[in-house]
Design a protein around this motif. Structure first.
Motif, PDB file in Angstrom:
ATOM      1  N   GLU A 176       0.830  -1.201   0.000  1.00 38.09           N
ATOM      2  CA  GLU A 176       0.000   0.000   0.000  1.00 38.09           C
ATOM      3  C   GLU A 176       0.869   1.258   0.000  1.00 38.09           C
ATOM      4  N   PHE A 177       1.957   1.243   0.761  1.00 40.26           N
ATOM      5  CA  PHE A 177       2.867   2.404   0.746  1.00 40.26           C
ATOM      6  C   PHE A 177       3.434   2.627  -0.643  1.00 40.26           C
ATOM      7  N   VAL A 178       3.862   1.544  -1.301  1.00 35.59           N
ATOM      8  CA  VAL A 178       4.412   1.645  -2.652  1.00 35.59           C
ATOM      9  C   VAL A 178       3.375   2.260  -3.582  1.00 35.59           C
ATOM     10  N   GLU A 179       2.136   1.783  -3.489  1.00 34.72           N
ATOM     11  CA  GLU A 179       1.067   2.260  -4.367  1.00 34.72           C
ATOM     12  C   GLU A 179       0.662   3.698  -4.056  1.00 34.72           C
ATOM     13  N   VAL A 180       0.427   3.995  -2.794  1.00 32.50           N
ATOM     14  CA  VAL A 180      -0.053   5.321  -2.398  1.00 32.50           C
ATOM     15  C   VAL A 180       0.959   6.406  -2.723  1.00 32.50           C
ATOM     16  N   PHE A 181       2.234   6.129  -2.490  1.00 30.57           N
ATOM     17  CA  PHE A 181       3.251   7.144  -2.704  1.00 30.57           C
ATOM     18  C   PHE A 181       3.929   7.049  -4.064  1.00 30.57           C
ATOM     19  N   SER A 182       3.533   6.076  -4.879  1.00 32.70           N
ATOM     20  CA  SER A 182       4.144   5.878  -6.194  1.00 32.70           C
ATOM     21  C   SER A 182       5.665   5.906  -6.079  1.00 32.70           C
ATOM     22  N   ALA A 183       6.149   5.170  -5.113  1.00 34.42           N
ATOM     23  CA  ALA A 183       7.588   5.134  -4.851  1.00 34.42           C
ATOM     24  C   ALA A 183       8.130   3.748  -5.159  1.00 34.42           C
ATOM     25  N   SER A 184       9.423   3.678  -5.356  1.00 32.42           N
ATOM     26  CA  SER A 184      10.043   2.388  -5.626  1.00 32.42           C
ATOM     27  C   SER A 184      10.026   1.534  -4.361  1.00 32.42           C
ATOM     28  N   LYS A 185      10.079   0.234  -4.571  1.00 28.03           N
ATOM     29  CA  LYS A 185      10.090  -0.683  -3.432  1.00 28.03           C
ATOM     30  C   LYS A 185      11.321  -0.457  -2.562  1.00 28.03           C
ATOM     31  N   SER A 186      12.451  -0.188  -3.179  1.00 24.69           N
ATOM     32  CA  SER A 186      13.669   0.021  -2.392  1.00 24.69           C
ATOM     33  C   SER A 186      13.572   1.295  -1.564  1.00 24.69           C
ATOM     34  N   SER A 187      12.973   2.351  -2.100  1.00 27.17           N
ATOM     35  CA  SER A 187      12.813   3.592  -1.345  1.00 27.17           C
ATOM     36  C   SER A 187      11.874   3.395  -0.165  1.00 27.17           C
ATOM     37  N   VAL A 188      10.774   2.707  -0.394  1.00 27.48           N
ATOM     38  CA  VAL A 188       9.824   2.437   0.686  1.00 27.48           C
ATOM     39  C   VAL A 188      10.482   1.546   1.734  1.00 27.48           C
ATOM     40  N   SER A 189      11.204   0.532   1.291  1.00 29.13           N
ATOM     41  CA  SER A 189      11.890  -0.367   2.213  1.00 29.13           C
ATOM     42  C   SER A 189      12.891   0.383   3.084  1.00 29.13           C
ATOM     43  N   THR A 190      13.662   1.276   2.470  1.00 30.85           N
ATOM     44  CA  THR A 190      14.637   2.073   3.215  1.00 30.85           C
ATOM     45  C   THR A 190      13.934   2.952   4.248  1.00 30.85           C
ATOM     46  N   SER A 191      12.834   3.576   3.854  1.00 31.23           N
ATOM     47  CA  SER A 191      12.090   4.443   4.770  1.00 31.23           C
ATOM     48  C   SER A 191      11.498   3.659   5.929  1.00 31.23           C
ATOM     49  N   ILE A 192      10.933   2.504   5.630  1.00 30.95           N
ATOM     50  CA  ILE A 192      10.350   1.672   6.686  1.00 30.95           C
ATOM     51  C   ILE A 192      11.447   1.185   7.636  1.00 30.95           C
ATOM     52  N   SER A 193      12.571   0.781   7.094  1.00 33.59           N
ATOM     53  CA  SER A 193      13.685   0.338   7.948  1.00 33.59           C
ATOM     54  C   SER A 193      14.144   1.446   8.879  1.00 33.59           C
ATOM     55  N   LEU A 194      14.242   2.649   8.364  1.00 34.91           N
ATOM     56  CA  LEU A 194      14.635   3.795   9.182  1.00 34.91           C
ATOM     57  C   LEU A 194      13.637   4.015  10.322  1.00 34.91           C
ATOM     58  N   LEU A 195      12.351   3.969   9.995  1.00 34.21           N
ATOM     59  CA  LEU A 195      11.307   4.188  11.008  1.00 34.21           C
ATOM     60  C   LEU A 195      11.275   3.063  12.044  1.00 34.21           C
ATOM     61  N   LEU A 196      11.489   1.831  11.591  1.00 38.23           N
ATOM     62  CA  LEU A 196      11.543   0.698  12.525  1.00 38.23           C
ATOM     63  C   LEU A 196      12.759   0.810  13.439  1.00 38.23           C
ATOM     64  N   ASN A 197      13.919   1.126  12.869  1.00 37.16           N
ATOM     65  CA  ASN A 197      15.149   1.232  13.649  1.00 37.16           C
ATOM     66  C   ASN A 197      15.100   2.365  14.665  1.00 37.16           C
ATOM     67  N   SER A 198      14.373   3.429  14.348  1.00 38.60           N
ATOM     68  CA  SER A 198      14.258   4.548  15.283  1.00 38.60           C
ATOM     69  C   SER A 198      13.063   4.381  16.225  1.00 38.60           C
ATOM     70  N   GLU A 199      12.396   3.229  16.122  1.00 35.85           N
ATOM     71  CA  GLU A 199      11.278   2.851  16.989  1.00 35.85           C
ATOM     72  C   GLU A 199      10.053   3.749  16.849  1.00 35.85           C
ATOM     73  N   LEU A 200       9.951   4.448  15.721  1.00 33.07           N
ATOM     74  CA  LEU A 200       8.778   5.279  15.477  1.00 33.07           C
ATOM     75  C   LEU A 200       7.583   4.447  15.039  1.00 33.07           C
ATOM     76  N   ILE A 201       7.850   3.307  14.402  1.00 35.60           N
ATOM     77  CA  ILE A 201       6.779   2.408  13.980  1.00 35.60           C
ATOM     78  C   ILE A 201       7.121   0.984  14.422  1.00 35.60           C
ATOM     79  N   ILE A 202       6.114   0.142  14.389  1.00 35.83           N
ATOM     80  CA  ILE A 202       6.287  -1.282  14.669  1.00 35.83           C
ATOM     81  C   ILE A 202       5.618  -2.064  13.548  1.00 35.83           C
ATOM     82  N   ASP A 203       5.925  -3.352  13.457  1.00 36.32           N
ATOM     83  CA  ASP A 203       5.289  -4.191  12.440  1.00 36.32           C
ATOM     84  C   ASP A 203       4.773  -5.473  13.074  1.00 36.32           C
ATOM     85  N   HIS A 204       3.770  -6.043  12.418  1.00 35.07           N
ATOM     86  CA  HIS A 204       3.189  -7.317  12.846  1.00 35.07           C
ATOM     87  C   HIS A 204       2.856  -8.144  11.612  1.00 35.07           C
ATOM     88  N   ASN A 205       2.960  -9.439  11.766  1.00 34.51           N
ATOM     89  CA  ASN A 205       2.487 -10.363  10.738  1.00 34.51           C
ATOM     90  C   ASN A 205       1.212 -11.004  11.268  1.00 34.51           C
TER      91      ASN A 205
END
Length: 150
Positions: A49-78
């Protein structure tokens, strides 16, 4: 463009600007964070959904999500029956953020005390510095009391 949540464009743009500046985030990471603020029902937002909504590349979205996860601003669940990861705002970050602020104020107080101790060997008393240190101490106490309520 498929969105699983409803956003207000003006508030979204204000949030992107504010949180980008506050957390020193790059633009896409700031957009991801701001977008997650609108997930009131905590359904979670998928990577796709992030890739689609922001029309961004998968690598850019992945980098952004990793940054947010590493800084503890977001969390993830499966979810149990899916491979997809769902991302959420880390509600615990508010407490983490203020704990970091308190620690920085304590560190500054220690540094100021060390400087004051060194300065006593040279010359007089600084009333403005004492007022500043008192302000730091009051804020530390106030924030810690509030953190205990979280």
């Amino acid at each position: 463009m498929h969105k699983s949540i409803e956003i207000d464009e003006r508030i979204f743009q204000d949030a992107v600007k504010f949180y980008g500046s506050l957390f020193s985030l790059p633009p896409l990471a700031s957009k991801v964070y701001a977008y997650l603020l609108f997930d009131y029902d905590k359904v979670g937002i998928t990577f796709d959904e992030f890739v689609e909504v922001f029309s961004a590349s998968k690598s850019s979205v992945s980098t952004s999500i990793s940054l947010l996860l590493n800084s503890e601003l977001i969390i993830d669940h499966n979810k149990m029956d899916e491979r997809k990861r769902y991302f959420f705002i880390n509600d615990g970050y508010k407490k983490i953020r203020f704990e970091k602020i308190v620690q920085k104020m304590k560190d500054e107080l220690k540094l100021l005390d060390d400087l004051e101790h060194f300065k006593k060997n040279h010359d007089g008393h600084d009333e403005k510095m004492e007022a500043y240190k008192a302000l730091l101490n009051k804020n530390i106490i106030h924030i810690q009391e509030s953190l205990n309520k979280l």
